[in-house]
Design an enzyme around this catalytic site. Structure first.
Site, PDB file in Angstrom:
ATOM      1  N   ASP A  41       1.699   6.258   5.811  1.00  0.00           N
ATOM      2  CA  ASP A  41       0.560   5.101   5.053  1.00  0.00           C
ATOM      3  C   ASP A  41       1.127   4.532   3.905  1.00  0.00           C
ATOM      4  OD1 ASP A  41      -1.838   4.152   5.455  1.00  0.00           O
ATOM      5  OD2 ASP A  41      -2.995   5.590   4.567  1.00  0.00           O
ATOM      6  N   ARG A  54      -7.669  -0.382   0.888  1.00  0.00           N
ATOM      7  CA  ARG A  54      -8.317  -1.628   0.339  1.00  0.00           C
ATOM      8  C   ARG A  54      -8.866  -1.293  -1.037  1.00  0.00           C
ATOM      9  NH1 ARG A  54     -12.747  -1.897   4.929  1.00  0.00           N
ATOM     10  NH2 ARG A  54     -11.262  -0.898   6.034  1.00  0.00           N
ATOM     11  N   GLU A 113      -9.600   3.685   2.068  1.00  0.00           N
ATOM     12  CA  GLU A 113      -8.974   3.733   0.633  1.00  0.00           C
ATOM     13  C   GLU A 113      -8.009   2.678   0.328  1.00  0.00           C
ATOM     14  OE1 GLU A 113      -7.537   5.284   3.195  1.00  0.00           O
ATOM     15  OE2 GLU A 113      -5.472   5.119   2.859  1.00  0.00           O
ATOM     16  N   LYS A 147       0.813  -1.038  -0.073  1.00  0.00           N
ATOM     17  CA  LYS A 147      -0.079  -0.069   0.027  1.00  0.00           C
ATOM     18  C   LYS A 147       0.872   1.337  -0.102  1.00  0.00           C
ATOM     19  CE  LYS A 147      -3.321   2.612   2.964  1.00  0.00           C
ATOM     20  NZ  LYS A 147      -4.007   2.732   4.076  1.00  0.00           N
ATOM     21  N   ASP A 165      -2.528  10.060   3.780  1.00  0.00           N
ATOM     22  CA  ASP A 165      -3.762   9.639   4.038  1.00  0.00           C
ATOM     23  C   ASP A 165      -4.442  10.783   4.881  1.00  0.00           C
ATOM     24  OD1 ASP A 165      -6.336   8.823   4.315  1.00  0.00           O
ATOM     25  OD2 ASP A 165      -5.789   6.884   5.494  1.00  0.00           O
ATOM     26  N   LYS A 182      -9.972  12.852   8.386  1.00  0.00           N
ATOM     27  CA  LYS A 182      -9.517  12.364   9.922  1.00  0.00           C
ATOM     28  C   LYS A 182      -9.440  13.727  10.511  1.00  0.00           C
ATOM     29  CE  LYS A 182      -6.688   8.550   8.114  1.00  0.00           C
ATOM     30  NZ  LYS A 182      -6.974   7.297   8.897  1.00  0.00           N
TER      31      LYS A 182
HETATM   32  N1  BES Z   1      -4.330   4.345   6.931  1.00  0.00           N
HETATM   33  C1  BES Z   1      -5.357   4.062   7.634  1.00  0.00           C
HETATM   34  C2  BES Z   1      -5.356   3.193   8.956  1.00  0.00           C
HETATM   35  C3  BES Z   1      -4.416   3.629   9.871  1.00  0.00           C
HETATM   36  C4  BES Z   1      -4.916   4.513  10.923  1.00  0.00           C
HETATM   37  C5  BES Z   1      -3.216   2.913  10.248  1.00  0.00           C
HETATM   38  C6  BES Z   1      -4.357   4.909  12.151  1.00  0.00           C
HETATM   39  C7  BES Z   1      -2.528   3.551  11.476  1.00  0.00           C
HETATM   40  C8  BES Z   1      -3.243   4.324  12.288  1.00  0.00           C
HETATM   41  C9  BES Z   1      -6.546   3.646   7.063  1.00  0.00           C
HETATM   42  O1  BES Z   1      -6.605   4.073   5.349  1.00  0.00           O
HETATM   43  C10 BES Z   1      -7.904   4.008   7.536  1.00  0.00           C
HETATM   44  O2  BES Z   1      -8.136   5.224   7.692  1.00  0.00           O
HETATM   45  N2  BES Z   1      -8.637   2.962   7.861  1.00  0.00           N
HETATM   46  C11 BES Z   1      -9.625   3.370   8.750  1.00  0.00           C
HETATM   47  C12 BES Z   1     -10.791   2.624   7.856  1.00  0.00           C
HETATM   48  C13 BES Z   1     -12.258   2.661   8.535  1.00  0.00           C
HETATM   49  C14 BES Z   1     -12.872   3.982   7.937  1.00  0.00           C
HETATM   50  C15 BES Z   1     -13.383   1.645   8.235  1.00  0.00           C
HETATM   51  C16 BES Z   1      -9.656   3.276  10.109  1.00  0.00           C
HETATM   52  O3  BES Z   1      -8.858   2.346  10.185  1.00  0.00           O
HETATM   53  O4  BES Z   1     -10.130   4.001  11.022  1.00  0.00           O
HETATM   54 ZN    ZN Z   2      -4.746   4.774   4.730  1.00  0.00          ZN
HETATM   55 MN    MN Z   3      -7.584   6.020   5.452  1.00  0.00          MN
END
Ligand code: BES
Ligand code: ZN
Ligand code: MN
Length: 489
Positions: free
Chosen positions: A283, A346, A344, A260, A265, A272
């Protein structure tokens, strides 16, 4: 740092000798011999209780003799022999303790404290020392840490073809880890999708790997509607990097690594919160681990074929950004309702996986900082491993244990698939908060084209937060060990 092997004995001389101590005062065989030769100076030094009985505690004995102006004692805790991980801890502790020392060269006899001594112990020690000496200061104009005086690290072990190879391999792996860290630590305004592509191309030139970079137009033609939906809100052009390392006959199906590469992000329109958002420059650590592993594999000239694939773009909010509720068609033909633009990873991985399948790999492993839920589930010690392939699962778990870069097998039953239902498309891109790392893996499982597949969620392990903020270089250690194990069969 220069690494070599050398068999030490009490008649020899060195600027600094490193010895392990188990419990209160149990020395290794070299330690006992030195202690005896010096009339019990070391046992005496320990009788004051200055060396705490903790794993990785250190105590410097100075001027024990003319030949040995410095003897660094390193505690192994209660155990006399240590797991790969704990052995790495004492090596790192020793290297850190010598950071400010004036000694230019050392002889380390720590190796005897490793449970699996031999080549693996040499590799772990070299990697740990490199780890301790890693710096990322290219953006600092002042307050840089002074360079260590230490130049030469000699490991107390017989010099042989096997140990020479182990040292070379360890250097290649260390360089791969350092590359992954450098890329991860680089800010989002420097480490863009184009920057990753250029890095891959340069690596391809210097290590003789074929590297292709797909541009937006080609990706549109291939039908990567899911990946391009994530990229469409950003001014940075998306890239799909494809690297081919050919170390074995073309008949041998390659192992594919997919990383990835979201270079920043923000969450997109599902934006966020502000606190710690800077950490979303990390990310792309999955992508960085693929580049680092490819570099290490090519430097080691492993007799194996490996493909590295990196879908990379930014996830930004803008008037052109994808919106919650938008429906896109992935390269596989399956449609996806994007219910949350922050899920995003996935969306870019699924198209990369469909594309990778066209190379007919024997195994496909994706590596992604995919979910915050994985951090909640496993914390920061193990990466999440998701796979239904027993052999692959065992191989990755074993590679994790051996390298100290561990992962933990997570469930992925079909029952979890239900939460991805959408009223309007073949699936939604989120499955709710419950089991969030598992439903993310379930989403990816729909794009594996029946190829043996594993998913590593490195959201909790790819970087450290707080005072020691920085990329960890994980899971380059795990992946290189896995590929080395495969190629030695
Ligand atoms: N890159 C993030 C995951 C992440 C968040 C990794 C914090 C490390 C620390 C990913 O793209 C993401 O935002 N995932 C969301 C998914 C949710 C919206 C289903 C998450 O984990 O909140
Ligand atoms: Zn992400
Ligand atoms: Mn994300």
């Amino acid at each position: 740092m220069q690494f070599s092997t050398k068999t030490f004995d009490p008649s020899l001389k060195t600027a600094c000798l490193i010895l392990s101590v188990a419990g209160a005062k149990q020395f290794c065989s070299l330690g006992s011999a030195i202690d005896k030769a010096l009339g019990g100076v070391l046992s005496q030094a320990l009788s004051g209780g200055d060396l705490s009985p903790k794993l990785g505690a250190t105590w410097m004995v100075t001027n024990a003799s003319k030949n040995l102006p410095r003897i660094l004692l390193v505690g192994t805790g209660k155990e006399k022999t240590l797991s790969a991980q704990d052995f790495g801890v004492i090596c790192k502790a020793a290297a850190s303790a010598l950071q400010a020392s004036a000694a230019k060269e050392v002889v380390s006899a720590l190796g005897s404290a490793a449970r699996d001594s031999g080549a693996e112990a040499l590799r772990i020690e070299v990697q740990a020392v490199n780890e301790a000496h890693y710096r990322f200061e290219q953006f600092k104009t002042k307050d840089k840490r002074p360079a260590a005086a230490l130049q030469k690290w000699q490991l107390h072990a017989p010099t042989s073809a096997a140990s020479k190879l182990a040292l070379e391999q360890a250097s290649a792996i260390s360089a791969g880890i350092a590359l992954a860290k450098d890329l991860g630590n680089s800010p989002g305004n420097v480490c863009t999708p184009s920057f990753l592509a250029t890095t891959a191309q340069k690596m391809g030139k210097s290590l003789k790997m074929e590297v292709q970079v797909l541009e937006e137009k080609q990706m549109r033609k291939l039908g990567m509607g899911s990946f391009l939906a994530v990229a469409q809100g950003s001014a940075q052009a998306p890239k799909m990097i494809v690297m081919h390392y050919r170390g074995a006959s073309a008949k041998q199906a390659p192992i594919a690594l997919i990383g990835k590469g979201i270079t920043f992000d923000t969450g997109g329109i599902s934006i966020k919160p502000a606190p710690e958002m800077d950490e979303m420059k990390f990310d792309m650590c999955g992508a960085a681990s693929v580049l680092g592993t490819m570099q290490a594999v090519a430097q080691m000239r492993l007799p194996i074929n490996v493909i590295g694939v990196v879908p990379t773009c930014e996830n930004m909010p803008s008037s052109t950004a994808v919106k919650p509720g938008d429906i896109v068609t992935s390269m596989s033909g399956q449609t996806i309702e994007i219910l949350n633009t922050d899920a995003e990873g996935r969306l870019i991985l699924c198209d990369a996986m469909t594309y990778t399948a066209t190379f007919k790999p024997a195994v496909m492993i994706d590596i992604a900082t995919l979910t915050g839920a994985c951090v909640i589930a496993l914390g920061h010690h193990h990466s999440g491993l998701f796979s239904k392939q027993e052999t692959l699962t065992e191989q990755l778990l074993a590679a994790g244990r051996a390298s100290g870069d561990t992962c933990w097998h997570m469930p992925m039953d079909d029952a979890y698939q239900e939460s991805l239902k959408s009223n309007f498309a073949d699936m939604g891109n989120v499955g709710g908060r419950a089991g969030g790392s598992i439903t993310a893996a379930c989403f990816l499982s729909r794009f594996t084209s029946n190829i043996a597949w594993a998913h590593l969620d490195i959201a909790g392990t790819a970087w450290k937060s707080g005072a020691a903020k920085g990329a960890s270089g994980r899971p380059v250690g795990l992946l290189t060990r896995y590929l080395m194990n495969l190629s030695s069969k």
